[in-house]
Structure formats: C-alpha cells, structure tokens
Write an enzyme that holds these catalytic residues in place. Structure first.
Site, PDB file in Angstrom:
ATOM      1  N   ARG A 172       0.856  -1.362  -0.037  1.00  9.06           N
ATOM      2  CA  ARG A 172      -0.066  -0.161   0.111  1.00  9.06           C
ATOM      3  C   ARG A 172       0.850   1.248  -0.164  1.00  9.06           C
ATOM      4  O   ARG A 172       0.364   2.270   0.473  1.00  9.06           O
ATOM      5  CB  ARG A 172      -0.913  -0.097   1.435  1.00  9.06           C
ATOM      6  CG  ARG A 172      -2.040  -1.129   1.404  1.00  9.06           C
ATOM      7  CD  ARG A 172      -2.913  -1.024   2.284  1.00  9.06           C
ATOM      8  NE  ARG A 172      -3.916  -2.028   2.412  1.00  9.06           N
ATOM      9  CZ  ARG A 172      -4.043  -3.020   2.923  1.00  9.06           C
ATOM     10  NH1 ARG A 172      -3.006  -3.451   3.545  1.00  9.06           N
ATOM     11  NH2 ARG A 172      -4.965  -4.150   2.663  1.00  9.06           N
ATOM     12  N   TYR A 222       1.852  -5.284  -6.847  1.00  9.93           N
ATOM     13  CA  TYR A 222       1.244  -4.207  -5.929  1.00  9.93           C
ATOM     14  C   TYR A 222       1.558  -2.891  -6.418  1.00  9.93           C
ATOM     15  O   TYR A 222       2.670  -2.374  -6.891  1.00  9.93           O
ATOM     16  CB  TYR A 222       2.309  -4.376  -4.431  1.00  9.93           C
ATOM     17  CG  TYR A 222       1.739  -5.634  -3.882  1.00  9.93           C
ATOM     18  CD1 TYR A 222       0.785  -6.549  -4.079  1.00  9.93           C
ATOM     19  CD2 TYR A 222       2.603  -6.070  -2.899  1.00  9.93           C
ATOM     20  CE1 TYR A 222       0.436  -7.610  -3.263  1.00  9.93           C
ATOM     21  CE2 TYR A 222       2.345  -7.197  -2.057  1.00  9.93           C
ATOM     22  CZ  TYR A 222       1.310  -7.970  -2.317  1.00  9.93           C
ATOM     23  OH  TYR A 222       1.043  -9.176  -1.635  1.00  9.93           O
ATOM     24  N   ARG A 260      -0.220 -17.069  -6.460  1.00  9.83           N
ATOM     25  CA  ARG A 260      -1.378 -17.838  -6.779  1.00  9.83           C
ATOM     26  C   ARG A 260      -1.035 -19.201  -7.616  1.00  9.83           C
ATOM     27  O   ARG A 260      -0.528 -19.018  -8.429  1.00  9.83           O
ATOM     28  CB  ARG A 260      -2.511 -16.826  -7.023  1.00  9.83           C
ATOM     29  CG  ARG A 260      -3.073 -15.988  -5.706  1.00  9.83           C
ATOM     30  CD  ARG A 260      -4.716 -15.719  -5.990  1.00  9.83           C
ATOM     31  NE  ARG A 260      -4.945 -14.818  -4.654  1.00  9.83           N
ATOM     32  CZ  ARG A 260      -5.511 -15.382  -3.690  1.00  9.83           C
ATOM     33  NH1 ARG A 260      -5.706 -16.609  -3.774  1.00  9.83           N
ATOM     34  NH2 ARG A 260      -6.034 -14.663  -2.720  1.00  9.83           N
ATOM     35  N   SER A 287      -3.174 -10.520   5.809  1.00 13.68           N
ATOM     36  CA  SER A 287      -4.265  -9.923   6.442  1.00 13.68           C
ATOM     37  C   SER A 287      -4.782 -10.392   7.784  1.00 13.68           C
ATOM     38  O   SER A 287      -5.563 -10.815   8.216  1.00 13.68           O
ATOM     39  CB  SER A 287      -5.443 -10.096   5.318  1.00 13.68           C
ATOM     40  OG  SER A 287      -5.601  -9.406   4.258  1.00 13.68           O
ATOM     41  N   ARG A 307       1.071   1.610  14.434  1.00 11.15           N
ATOM     42  CA  ARG A 307       0.548   0.337  14.147  1.00 11.15           C
ATOM     43  C   ARG A 307       1.541  -0.626  13.869  1.00 11.15           C
ATOM     44  O   ARG A 307       1.264  -2.047  14.718  1.00 11.15           O
ATOM     45  CB  ARG A 307      -0.591   0.290  13.059  1.00 11.15           C
ATOM     46  CG  ARG A 307      -1.815   1.151  13.692  1.00 11.15           C
ATOM     47  CD  ARG A 307      -2.859   1.196  12.490  1.00 11.15           C
ATOM     48  NE  ARG A 307      -3.619   2.222  12.460  1.00 11.15           N
ATOM     49  CZ  ARG A 307      -4.687   2.671  11.437  1.00 11.15           C
ATOM     50  NH1 ARG A 307      -4.637   2.044  10.621  1.00 11.15           N
ATOM     51  NH2 ARG A 307      -5.843   3.278  11.955  1.00 11.15           N
TER      52      ARG A 307
END
Length: 311
Positions: free
Chosen positions: A22, A52, A122, A221, A282
């Site tokens: 991100r 990304y 994937r 995640s 965070r």
C-alpha cells in the site's frame, strides 16, 4: 522480536514481516518512517509483489526510490517478492518466461541484484512444474533469487512442485487471522458431522502439511475479518472478541493489535505475520505481539470468542 532460521535457508527471519502493498501513493518521508519504525521494532523482513500498486512493480519502485539503500543496508534487509499474477486478465502464469521476466522487472524496480525470497503468488491451473523448475534453476544459478516459496497453495499443489524443483519450498503465504482461520480451526472440529467448521477447504491440512515439510506459513491480512471484508478490531460485529482482546491487551500492557498478532505467533508452527498497515505506530504496536506469551487458556478463549467451535 522473536527470530528463527527460515528452514531450508540460512536466512534469520523475524516472526513479523512488513508488507508493502500500500505504499504506492506514500511520500519518501512516509515510506522511510514506516520502514524505520519496523526496523526499530526488529522487523528487517519486507514483503513485495510485482502486482502491488496501480502499475506493475509500482510499490517495489517506490520502496527503492524512497530508501536508496546502500549495499550494506540492502544486505541487512530480507526482501521478498512474488510473481505469477497477470493483472490484465486477471489470470495466472507460472511459465518459465513469465517468472523470469517478472523477477528481472522486480530487480530493476527494487534497484538490487537479488531478492532473498521469490513466491509464486497464486496457483496457476495450467502450471507445468517442469517450467517452474527451470525458472527456479536459472534464477538461483544466476544469483538473482536465494530461496523460493509459494502463496495461497494447497498441500497437493505444493507437493506437485516439490516433485520437480530442486530447491526446497520454504514458505507458503496464506490468509490467516483470528476470524479467518480455517487452516487452524478445521482441525479442531474434525470428524464432526454437520459442523461447517469441519469442512476441509484447503486441500487437506495445509498447516499440518507445512509443519511436516518445514514450510513456514506467512499469515497475510492478520486483522481482516474475512476476505478483504474489513478488520475485526473495534468492529461491533465482533464485540465479544474485542472484549477479550481488550482485556488481554490491558493485562499485558500492549495494544489490541499485539494480541491479535500473538494469537498467530503463539502457535507452535512458528508462523510469520505479514503486516499491511502503512502507519508506523501500528507497526510498532503489532510487533509487540512477537513474543507475547499467551497461555493455552487465553489462546483458546480468543478462538472461541472469534466464533470458532472448540468442542
């Protein structure tokens, strides 16, 4: 920060990883502050992928532009990237040509001669494992990739690759959080007729398979409630879970993100947690979960509060 030698490699790895999917729209100062906070917390392992960002290799390029790593600084970091997703489809491509071209693009974007780990992002239903083996051999012999892994693969998909590639498959990156935990909770409800949690959705015990074959699971995640459906922390839909998290956070003197991280790092599989936040505070808070000594009663209490069946 708890560290371990990544099985099948000589890489000393922390059990918390900084994910950089991100950062495309972040300034140089913001990216440097994020990486600095991670390094100060003991996280010297960063996770990238060719897809990304808004364009191919965009986040890898922004990382290199912002950090401008010296050779010594580069060697002090473990850099992981991924290949195999073609966003224009989208479709998946594990051909020799695509894997090698993707890595070449990542090296240019990152401004480095090598990446420490390359993951197949994937599964490709059209995979020809001989092609993967040839790509891995070429990349390893050229010194461009040190170690190899996969992401979102089932045990049998991993075994198919392992039959052909010379290099060990050392990582499988999988979605895992307190509320999205089938790779753990299916085993808790095994052999229970009519219990949805007992259904095998991962091709048959992906976490146990990883432990049996010295494959490190990387949890992506770790705070998501489901498949990109929002976070469970502070969500009114998970009031009971957050009450338990908040109580344990107060008991240990850490933020709630540390407790959610510790639920994963406490597991004896020695998994890594991939943080996706771009907020330095965070990262610092979540990293405190690296060595948080959750007891068995606390771990199972969190599991039950997340809505999982503990018979």
């Amino acid at each position: 920060m708890k560290t371990f030698t990544l099985p099948g490699t000589d890489i000393t790895a922390p059990n918390v990883v900084l994910g950089l999917m991100r950062i495309a729209d972040k300034s140089d100062d913001q990216i440097r502050a994020l990486v600095r906070a991670a390094r100060e917390a003991g996280v010297d392992f960063v996770d990238h992928a060719d897809i990304y960002g808004p364009t191919t290799h965009a986040c890898e390029r922004r990382f290199a532009e912002a950090m401008r790593l010296t050779p010594a600084e580069r060697d002090a970091l473990t850099i992981q990237t991924k290949a195999g997703i073609v966003p224009e489809g989208p479709y998946f491509d594990h051909s020799h040509e695509h894997i090698v071209a993707s890595v070449e693009g990542s090296l240019r974007a990152l401004g480095t001669d090598y990446v420490d780990l390359l993951l197949l992002h994937r599964p490709d239903a059209l995979v020809e494992p001989e092609e993967v083996a040839r790509a891995f051999d070429d990349l390893e012999s050229a010194g461009k990739v040190r170690a190899f892994g996969v992401s979102n693969h089932t045990p049998r998909q991993v075994d198919l690759l392992r039959r052909y590639v010379r290099q060990p498959i050392v990582v499988n990156q999988l979605q895992l959080s307190l509320t999205h935990a089938p790779i753990i909770t299916q085993g808790l409800a095994a052999n229970m007729v009519g219990e949805p949690q007992s259904a095998t959705l991962d091709g048959g015990g992906v976490l146990d398979h990883a432990r049996l074959h010295d494959i490190t699971v990387q949890a992506w995640s770790p705070f998501q409630a489901g498949f990109f459906s929002g976070v469970f922390l502070d969500s009114p839909e998970y009031a009971e879970l957050n009450a338990v998290i908040d109580r344990l956070a107060e008991r240990y003197g850490v933020p709630p993100t540390a407790v959610a991280t510790a639920w994963i790092t406490r597991h004896p599989a020695r998994m890594q947690v991939v943080l996706g936040t771009t907020t330095p505070e965070r990262v610092t808070g979540a990293a405190q979960g690296s060595e948080l000594p959750l007891t068995r009663p606390e771990w199972y209490e969190l599991t039950r509060a997340a809505g999982h069946r503990v018979p």
